[in-house]
Write a protein that holds these residues in place. Structure first.
Motif, short mmCIF file in Angstrom:
data_model
loop_
_atom_site.label_atom_id
_atom_site.label_comp_id
_atom_site.label_asym_id
_atom_site.label_seq_id
_atom_site.Cartn_x
_atom_site.Cartn_y
_atom_site.Cartn_z
N ILE A 153 0.84 -1.21 0.00
CA ILE A 153 0.00 0.00 0.00
C ILE A 153 0.87 1.26 0.00
O ILE A 153 0.62 2.20 -0.75
CB ILE A 153 -0.94 0.00 1.22
N VAL A 154 1.92 1.23 0.81
CA VAL A 154 2.84 2.38 0.85
C VAL A 154 3.51 2.56 -0.50
O VAL A 154 3.62 3.69 -1.01
CB VAL A 154 3.90 2.17 1.96
N ILE A 155 3.95 1.46 -1.11
CA ILE A 155 4.59 1.54 -2.43
C ILE A 155 3.63 2.09 -3.47
O ILE A 155 3.99 2.91 -4.31
CB ILE A 155 5.12 0.15 -2.84
N ALA A 156 2.35 1.63 -3.43
CA ALA A 156 1.36 2.08 -4.40
C ALA A 156 1.10 3.59 -4.26
O ALA A 156 1.02 4.31 -5.26
CB ALA A 156 0.06 1.30 -4.23
N VAL A 157 0.96 4.06 -3.01
CA VAL A 157 0.73 5.48 -2.77
C VAL A 157 1.93 6.29 -3.24
O VAL A 157 1.79 7.34 -3.90
CB VAL A 157 0.44 5.75 -1.28
N LEU A 158 3.14 5.82 -2.91
CA LEU A 158 4.36 6.50 -3.33
C LEU A 158 4.45 6.56 -4.85
O LEU A 158 4.83 7.58 -5.44
CB LEU A 158 5.58 5.79 -2.75
N CYS A 159 4.07 5.45 -5.51
CA CYS A 159 4.13 5.39 -6.97
C CYS A 159 3.15 6.39 -7.59
O CYS A 159 3.50 7.11 -8.54
CB CYS A 159 3.83 3.98 -7.45
N LEU A 160 1.92 6.45 -7.08
CA LEU A 160 0.93 7.39 -7.61
C LEU A 160 1.40 8.83 -7.43
O LEU A 160 1.27 9.67 -8.33
CB LEU A 160 -0.42 7.17 -6.91
N TRP A 161 1.92 9.14 -6.25
CA TRP A 161 2.44 10.48 -5.99
C TRP A 161 3.58 10.81 -6.95
O TRP A 161 3.63 11.88 -7.54
CB TRP A 161 2.93 10.57 -4.54
#
Length: 253
Positions: A153-161
């Motif tokens: 989830i952290v990786i996905a949020v970081l990727c979107l940002w």
């Protein structure tokens, strides 16, 4: 004491909003820098007209006739913009290095210190693009499994940002030429002229736009460097006439 809360709010806003963070990272902000509204508007017009010309060329010669073709064309345009950034990343240290080497005495130290912000912008866009590998690269699948669901989830949020930051940052980097006006106002037009001729040469070597008739293709490929060169000359002239800034004075000669 009153400055710190304001600075803290800006940091928090940058963390929440990748577009605001991109503006802070890729727009020149050196104290005392010359801001010319006409140059800024012409830069935006140049970018918009370049995109419109590309869309018109694509539609006129039926390079995009279906949804899949539109997606492929959009991906191609994004790849082209990314290629422009990579060429600019390679060209920037050469042009800036030559500019600094040509400067006299203490100006060299001044320009080297100012070059840290453009260098930071380069590193920021490269790092932001690298986060997509963290989220999608098959080689890192083991890492993603190891961190579990919370880590994913952290990786996905970081990727979107990072995607928002990188896409907007690429646009700002091309308009502001990696904020090299922070070094000196005359650097961006010089660097932009070198970059656009390099990209034209790359298009010729790689055979870009193969579906377009040769005469139209040649006019389209040469149109960008000729236009940007004219714009760079006009910008240099405006800096000299209206703001008293010249390459000779910038180099202390």
């Amino acid at each position: 004491m009153a400055v710190e809360p304001s600075r803290g709010r800006k940091v928090l806003r940058g963390i929440r909003n990748p577009f605001y963070a991109a503006q802070r990272t890729f727009r020149p902000s050196r104290p005392g820098i010359v801001h010319d509204g006409q140059v800024r508007r012409l830069q935006l017009w140049r970018t918009g007209l370049g995109l419109a010309a590309w869309v018109g060329l694509t539609v006129a010669y039926k390079a995009a006739v279906s949804a899949a073709d539109v997606k492929a064309a959009a991906d191609d345009r994004l790849d082209q913009s990314w290629s422009s950034v990579l060429v600019l990343v390679c060209t920037l240290p050469l042009v800036v290095g030559a500019f600094v080497a040509a400067a006299k005495g203490p100006l060299r130290r001044v320009y080297l210190r100012r070059a840290l912000r453009p260098l930071g912008a380069v590193l920021a866009v490269m790092a932001s693009m690298g986060t997509s590998a963290l989220a999608m690269a098959p080689e890192l699948a083991g890492f993603r499994e190891a961190v579990g669901l919370p880590g994913k989830i952290v990786i996905a949020v970081l990727c979107l940002w990072s995607v928002g930051f990188a896409l907007y940052g690429i646009g700002l980097s091309l308009v502001h030429v990696f904020r090299t006006a922070d070094i000196h106002e005359v650097v961006p037009p010089v660097l932009a002229g070198v970059l656009v001729w390099e990209m034209a040469l790359s298009d010729v070597v790689t055979g870009a736009y193969p579906q377009v008739p040769p005469a139209v293709r040649a006019a389209f490929i040469l149109g960008a460097p000729v236009t940007v060169t004219a714009l760079s000359w006009w910008e240099m002239r405006r800096l000299r006439v209206h703001h008293g800034l010249t390459v000779r004075d910038a180099l202390g000669r």
